[in-house]
Design an enzyme around this catalytic site. Structure first.
Site, PDB file in Angstrom:
ATOM      1  N   GLY A   1      11.089   3.373 -22.552  1.00 55.01           N
ATOM      2  CA  GLY A   1      12.397   2.789 -22.782  1.00 55.01           C
ATOM      3  C   GLY A   1      13.047   3.168 -24.086  1.00 55.01           C
ATOM      4  O   GLY A   1      13.922   2.441 -24.577  1.00 55.01           O
TER       5      GLY A   1
ATOM      6  N   ASP B   1       6.209  13.888 -24.012  1.00 55.01           N
ATOM      7  CA  ASP B   1       6.725  14.749 -22.952  1.00 55.01           C
ATOM      8  C   ASP B   1       8.233  14.698 -23.002  1.00 55.01           C
ATOM      9  O   ASP B   1       8.826  13.743 -23.503  1.00 55.01           O
ATOM     10  CB  ASP B   1       6.251  14.274 -21.569  1.00 55.01           C
ATOM     11  CG  ASP B   1       7.086  13.110 -21.057  1.00 55.01           C
ATOM     12  OD1 ASP B   1       7.953  13.332 -20.185  1.00 55.01           O
ATOM     13  OD2 ASP B   1       6.896  11.976 -21.536  1.00 55.01           O
TER      14      ASP B   1
ATOM     15  N   ASP C   1       3.843  10.120 -14.079  1.00 57.28           N
ATOM     16  CA  ASP C   1       4.762   9.033 -14.357  1.00 57.28           C
ATOM     17  C   ASP C   1       4.901   8.215 -13.079  1.00 57.28           C
ATOM     18  O   ASP C   1       4.849   8.749 -11.976  1.00 57.28           O
ATOM     19  CB  ASP C   1       6.115   9.607 -14.789  1.00 57.28           C
ATOM     20  CG  ASP C   1       7.058   8.536 -15.310  1.00 57.28           C
ATOM     21  OD1 ASP C   1       6.683   7.354 -15.292  1.00 57.28           O
ATOM     22  OD2 ASP C   1       8.166   8.892 -15.734  1.00 57.28           O
ATOM     23  N   SER C   2       5.102   6.916 -13.221  1.00 57.63           N
ATOM     24  CA  SER C   2       5.081   6.023 -12.060  1.00 57.63           C
ATOM     25  C   SER C   2       6.350   6.049 -11.234  1.00 57.63           C
ATOM     26  O   SER C   2       6.396   5.478 -10.147  1.00 57.63           O
ATOM     27  CB  SER C   2       4.849   4.584 -12.534  1.00 57.63           C
ATOM     28  OG  SER C   2       5.976   4.132 -13.275  1.00 57.63           O
TER      29      SER C   2
ATOM     30  N   GLY D   1       9.201   4.768 -12.458  1.00 53.72           N
ATOM     31  CA  GLY D   1      10.071   3.702 -12.942  1.00 53.72           C
ATOM     32  C   GLY D   1      11.364   4.223 -13.543  1.00 53.72           C
ATOM     33  O   GLY D   1      12.448   3.680 -13.295  1.00 53.72           O
TER      34      GLY D   1
ATOM     35  N   GLN E   1       7.634  -2.013 -22.979  1.00 55.00           N
ATOM     36  CA  GLN E   1       9.089  -2.008 -22.907  1.00 55.00           C
ATOM     37  C   GLN E   1       9.642  -3.035 -23.914  1.00 55.00           C
ATOM     38  O   GLN E   1       8.950  -3.416 -24.832  1.00 55.00           O
ATOM     39  CB  GLN E   1       9.548  -2.291 -21.473  1.00 55.00           C
ATOM     40  CG  GLN E   1       9.263  -1.158 -20.494  1.00 55.00           C
ATOM     41  CD  GLN E   1      10.172   0.050 -20.711  1.00 55.00           C
ATOM     42  OE1 GLN E   1      11.104   0.041 -21.518  1.00 55.00           O
ATOM     43  NE2 GLN E   1       9.900   1.115 -19.972  1.00 55.00           N
TER      44      GLN E   1
END
Length: 376
Positions: free
Chosen positions: A221, A271, A92-93, A95, A194
């Site tokens: 999101g 996840d 995951d980045s 964010g 998003q």
């Protein structure tokens, strides 16, 4: 990375597929255990691979960047070498983690400036910097850097957030394409759709992401405060647009019921921290619903944790025994419950795959979904 759709359910969008990566194959639909800091909390590698049968796990860019630090991971030869997991991994980045730091971060077109939750030190994440960090971590699948607005965000905020996410996405893709993997195998970049709970924003975002033609795509999101039915509606809106020949990843979702509903709507990858987080707090998932093992009612229940789950759970441990461990605050309690819950989730998506292939997914899902949501 390649993706092959092997079977389509005749009555829904559910499908069974196969993802091929530099570290092996992933049968979809799949659940990915969350290994935020390079480890799945309380679970050994041999348990992940042999008992839980995890085909892919997650790491988190934000947390790994802060500790142990990218220099350490690079010196080890990447995260696979550092933690010893030789199967596919996704990062995951960061964010969502930056989103969760609402009081100690500042967003701009340049990127996200934030204070470390560990020591308060200042850091800056830019789209280019995040791509470089994910290259250094070396996961098979890298996520684009995005902003994750709350599910209850007003339209103007959601639109401004999406504007920013899309500008960042263009920069992520550019950086990804102008850099190379560091450890001798290919990496893939997944853009993230998003748009909060607004159909026009989700449509716009999905169209942009689909047009990029990356190896896979993600839906972010959701499950961040909006009603469940709205989440399902947004999944349908997005999956009307995302290409069918690429895997679709629903980020951070969710309960067993959420996962089955997502599969029915064409999602391939999931996840969530719920199996391990709930497990550490004595809640376990079973074929007939959830159990709080701290409750006295389990004190003399010597049946297995899930009597009908003998194909995936160690029947050595009874409800009474694990109840005792939790009451005594033994660390083994959290480990057993975490392993059980992860095995339950992996078994659930494997069953879904089998029923998609058999052509009776709808009937099977209808027969279990209400039961899964019960509190026993």
């Amino acid at each position: 990375m390649t993706f092959e759709v092997q079977h389509n359910d005749p009555k829904t969008r559910a499908r069974a597929g196969l993802i091929s990566t530099g570290h092996g194959l992933i049968e979809t639909p799949i659940f990915m255990p969350v290994g935020t800091l390079g480890s799945v909390k309380g679970v050994h590698l041999h348990e992940l691979k042999d008992d839980i049968k995890a085909q892919i796990i997650l790491g988190n860019t934000y947390h790994l960047y802060l500790r142990p630090g990218i220099e350490v991971i690079e010196a080890a030869g990447g995260l696979h070498k550092f933690n010893g997991f030789d199967r596919p991994m996704l990062t995951d980045s960061g964010g969502f983690q930056v989103f969760s730091l609402a009081g100690i971060r500042k967003l701009s077109e340049a990127g996200a400036e934030f204070r470390s939750h560990i020591d308060g030190s200042r850091h800056m994440f830019t789209p280019e910097g995040v791509m470089d960090i994910e290259r250094s971590i070396g996961a098979d699948i890298m996520m684009a850097f995005d902003e994750c607005p709350p599910g209850t965000a007003e339209y103007d905020y959601a639109k401004t957030s999406l504007d920013l996410t899309e500008k960042w996405l263009d920069r992520c893709v550019k950086r990804f394409k102008e850099t190379e993997p560091k450890y001798g195998y290919e990496q893939s970049l997944f853009p993230i759709v998003q748009g909060c709970t607004y159909k026009d924003l989700r449509t716009r975002a999905a169209e942009k992401v689909a047009a990029l033609g990356m190896d896979g795509n993600a839906i972010g999101g959701l499950a961040v405060g909006e009603p469940t039915e709205v989440m399902y509606e947004m999944i349908e809106v997005v999956n009307d647009i995302l290409p069918t020949d690429k895997p679709r990843y629903l980020m951070g979702v969710g309960t067993p019921q959420n996962i089955l509903e997502g599969i029915e709507r064409g999602v391939d990858m999931f996840d969530c921290v719920m199996p391990t987080r709930n497990g550490r707090n004595a809640m376990i998932f079973t074929s007939h619903g959830t159990i709080n093992l701290r409750n006295k009612k389990w004190e003399t229940d010597f049946s297995p944790l899930d009597p009908e789950g003998t194909s995936y759970v160690d029947t050595t441990y009874s409800r009474a025994y694990v109840h005792h461990l939790f009451k005594a605050q033994e660390l083994l309690a959290m480990q057993i419950a975490s392993i059980h819950n992860l095995a339950f989730y992996l078994n659930l998506v494997q069953q879904a795959r089998q029923h998609i292939i058999a052509g009776d997914f709808v009937t099977w899902k209808a027969g279990i979904i209400d039961e899964l949501g019960r509190r026993i």
